[in-house]
Design an enzyme around this catalytic site. Structure first.
Site, PDB file in Angstrom:
ATOM      1  N   LYS A  35      -5.897  33.619  44.049  1.00  0.00           N
ATOM      2  CA  LYS A  35      -4.733  33.606  44.955  1.00  0.00           C
ATOM      3  C   LYS A  35      -3.545  34.324  44.316  1.00  0.00           C
ATOM      4  O   LYS A  35      -3.574  34.626  43.110  1.00  0.00           O
ATOM      5  CB  LYS A  35      -4.378  32.151  45.268  1.00  0.00           C
ATOM      6  CG  LYS A  35      -4.042  31.335  44.029  1.00  0.00           C
ATOM      7  CD  LYS A  35      -4.080  29.841  44.301  1.00  0.00           C
ATOM      8  CE  LYS A  35      -3.697  29.079  43.038  1.00  0.00           C
ATOM      9  NZ  LYS A  35      -3.764  27.626  43.218  1.00  0.00           N
ATOM     10  N   ARG A 130      -0.570  16.318  48.420  1.00  0.00           N
ATOM     11  CA  ARG A 130      -0.109  17.671  48.697  1.00  0.00           C
ATOM     12  C   ARG A 130      -0.913  18.259  49.853  1.00  0.00           C
ATOM     13  O   ARG A 130      -0.368  18.612  50.861  1.00  0.00           O
ATOM     14  CB  ARG A 130      -0.230  18.517  47.431  1.00  0.00           C
ATOM     15  CG  ARG A 130       0.457  19.846  47.522  1.00  0.00           C
ATOM     16  CD  ARG A 130       0.332  20.641  46.242  1.00  0.00           C
ATOM     17  NE  ARG A 130      -1.055  21.087  45.978  1.00  0.00           N
ATOM     18  CZ  ARG A 130      -1.382  21.993  45.078  1.00  0.00           C
ATOM     19  NH1 ARG A 130      -0.438  22.558  44.325  1.00  0.00           N
ATOM     20  NH2 ARG A 130      -2.638  22.340  44.888  1.00  0.00           N
ATOM     21  N   TYR A 244      26.256  42.875  31.197  1.00  0.00           N
ATOM     22  CA  TYR A 244      27.141  42.180  32.143  1.00  0.00           C
ATOM     23  C   TYR A 244      27.792  40.958  31.502  1.00  0.00           C
ATOM     24  O   TYR A 244      27.129  40.191  30.796  1.00  0.00           O
ATOM     25  CB  TYR A 244      26.351  41.686  33.350  1.00  0.00           C
ATOM     26  CG  TYR A 244      26.012  42.737  34.365  1.00  0.00           C
ATOM     27  CD1 TYR A 244      27.015  43.446  35.030  1.00  0.00           C
ATOM     28  CD2 TYR A 244      24.689  43.015  34.677  1.00  0.00           C
ATOM     29  CE1 TYR A 244      26.687  44.408  35.979  1.00  0.00           C
ATOM     30  CE2 TYR A 244      24.356  43.962  35.626  1.00  0.00           C
ATOM     31  CZ  TYR A 244      25.361  44.657  36.278  1.00  0.00           C
ATOM     32  OH  TYR A 244      25.035  45.588  37.214  1.00  0.00           O
TER      33      TYR A 244
HETATM   34  C1  LIG Z   1      -4.475  27.202  42.097  1.00  0.00           C
HETATM   35  C2  LIG Z   1      -5.554  26.229  42.333  1.00  0.00           C
HETATM   36  C3  LIG Z   1      -6.685  26.218  41.503  1.00  0.00           C
HETATM   37  C4  LIG Z   1      -6.754  26.969  40.201  1.00  0.00           C
HETATM   38  O1  LIG Z   1      -5.961  26.225  39.296  1.00  0.00           O
HETATM   39  P1  LIG Z   1      -5.720  26.624  37.768  1.00  0.00           P
HETATM   40  O2  LIG Z   1      -4.899  25.497  37.242  1.00  0.00           O
HETATM   41  O3  LIG Z   1      -4.958  27.913  37.805  1.00  0.00           O
HETATM   42  O4  LIG Z   1      -7.015  26.755  37.095  1.00  0.00           O
HETATM   43  C5  LIG Z   1      -7.741  25.384  41.865  1.00  0.00           C
HETATM   44  N1  LIG Z   1      -7.659  24.589  42.967  1.00  0.00           N
HETATM   45  C6  LIG Z   1      -6.567  24.560  43.774  1.00  0.00           C
HETATM   46  C7  LIG Z   1      -6.540  23.654  44.946  1.00  0.00           C
HETATM   47  C8  LIG Z   1      -5.469  25.367  43.472  1.00  0.00           C
HETATM   48  O5  LIG Z   1      -4.387  25.314  44.253  1.00  0.00           O
END
Ligand SMILES: *Cc1c(COP(=O)(O)O)cnc(C)c1O
Length: 349
Positions: A35, A130, A244
């Site tokens: 993702k 969640r 800045y």
């Molecule tokens: C992002 C995510 C993962 C991967 O998690 P990592 O901690 O990056 O290994 C797996 N399952 C869900 C539901 C996630 O949102």
């Protein structure tokens, strides 16, 4: 060229996947979370390298990301969508053969009405509050859901990066209570969960951050290097300031390099006081504020030779060191990297 470079070592990425795969038993299918543009590194190259290494199940956040992943992967690999089946998603899910992880009664009805016979999985909430169906909701829907042969039942751990946290075992028990004995593959573990031990592995794991070289996978090989071109070098006298707001003033004569990258490239302003840029192993502290496109660093410790680039992220200053400097986690550093970098693939320096 004044565009900063992101070097991505796809061999290190696939090595990390193999290492995480070897933590679980052979019968466990190790997937990959890609993702957020492959955690900032680039969806297509990351997905393709992992597929070539043997990944058959990918996980993305949204149907739009799923479509992008499908374009990169072609037919075959399973692409699972964590957000499930939202209103308006049916066409994308159907056209790109994406598997939504159904999170609620509404989503299940939508799925069965608009995409009858199309594969889906179920996400249940084992305590994180969640995403996913809560135990009571799952109880009332499981018969109808199971009659449609879901591909997977999954849940997510809230505290897997803290192995001693009692929440892990609580969620494990809840997940088992909701799914024991069902004729469906199960998945609970992301990177942290894989490292908690075999009782957390079930049938499918979904590592993300560990693949990209981040904690809590301590043995991970670094996957990314960030190099920033030096645009200008100048001498300043004691009492002169840089950047800045005049937040830094030289206490002695110094040599300042201005490099081409800034907070628009995910180099958060909050990093400035603790973060260094590296010429090889030599640390050059960032001085003054980080601007949108520019950063100033004190390179007085470099003798004569000024390199063409300084590194922000390398084997000395890792993703997790930067995360500490910004009081955040490696995930946020990686996914903030942004679109402006020139992405290059190959071994890190
Ligand atoms: C992002 C995510 C993962 C991967 O998690 P990592 O901690 O990056 O290994 C797996 N399952 C869900 C539901 C996630 O949102």
């Amino acid at each position: 060229m004044s565009t900063a470079t992101l070097t991505i070592d796809l061999d290190a990425l696939t090595t990390n996947w193999r290492m995480l795969d070897s933590v679980s038993a052979d019968r466990v299918d190790t997937g990959a979370a890609i993702k957020a543009n492959g955690y900032g590194l680039g969806m297509a190259p990351v997905a393709q390298a992992l597929a070539q290494a043997g990944v058959r199940r990918f996980f993305v956040a949204t149907a739009e990301e799923g479509a992008e992943a499908r374009a990169a992967l072609g037919d075959g690999p399973e692409i699972n969508v964590f957000s499930g089946h939202m209103e308006g998603d049916a066409e994308l899910l159907g056209q790109h053969a994406l598997t939504p992880m159904i999170n609620s009664a509404d989503q299940l009805l939508r799925q069965l009405e608009l995409l009858p016979g199309h594969p889906f999985g179920i996400q249940v909430d084992s305590g994180m509050n969640r995403l996913g169906m809560e135990p009571a909701e799952w109880d009332s829907l499981r018969e109808i859901a199971l009659s449609q042969n879901p591909t997977l039942i999954m849940s997510h751990l809230a505290c897997a990066d803290e192995p001693g946290h009692p929440m892990n075992y609580r969620q494990l028990q809840t997940f088992r209570g909701m799914t024991d004995g069902l004729p469906v593959k199960r998945s609970l573990a992301a990177t942290g969960g894989i490292l908690l031990g075999p009782e957390y592995h079930f049938d499918v794991t979904r590592p993300g951050v560990g693949l990209y070289g981040g904690m809590p996978f301590e043995e991970a090989r670094p996957v990314v290097q960030v190099d920033l071109p030096v645009i200008q070098v100048r001498r300043v006298e004691a009492g002169e300031s840089a950047g800045y707001g005049n937040t830094w003033t030289a206490s002695q004569p110094a040599t300042i390099a201005t490099v081409s990258a800034g907070y628009a490239d995910g180099i958060h302003r909050v990093l400035a006081p603790k973060t260094k840029l590296y010429a090889g192993e030599v640390a050059c502290p960032i001085v003054g504020r980080i601007s949108m496109d520019l950063i100033t660093a004190d390179i007085s410790d470099l003798e004569e030779y000024v390199p063409e680039t300084l590194s922000l992220l390398n084997s000395v200053q890792t993703v997790d060191i930067l995360a500490d400097n910004a009081d955040t986690i490696g995930y946020e550093i990686l996914t903030s990297l942004g679109a402006r970098y020139a992405r290059r693939f190959g071994p890190l320096a």
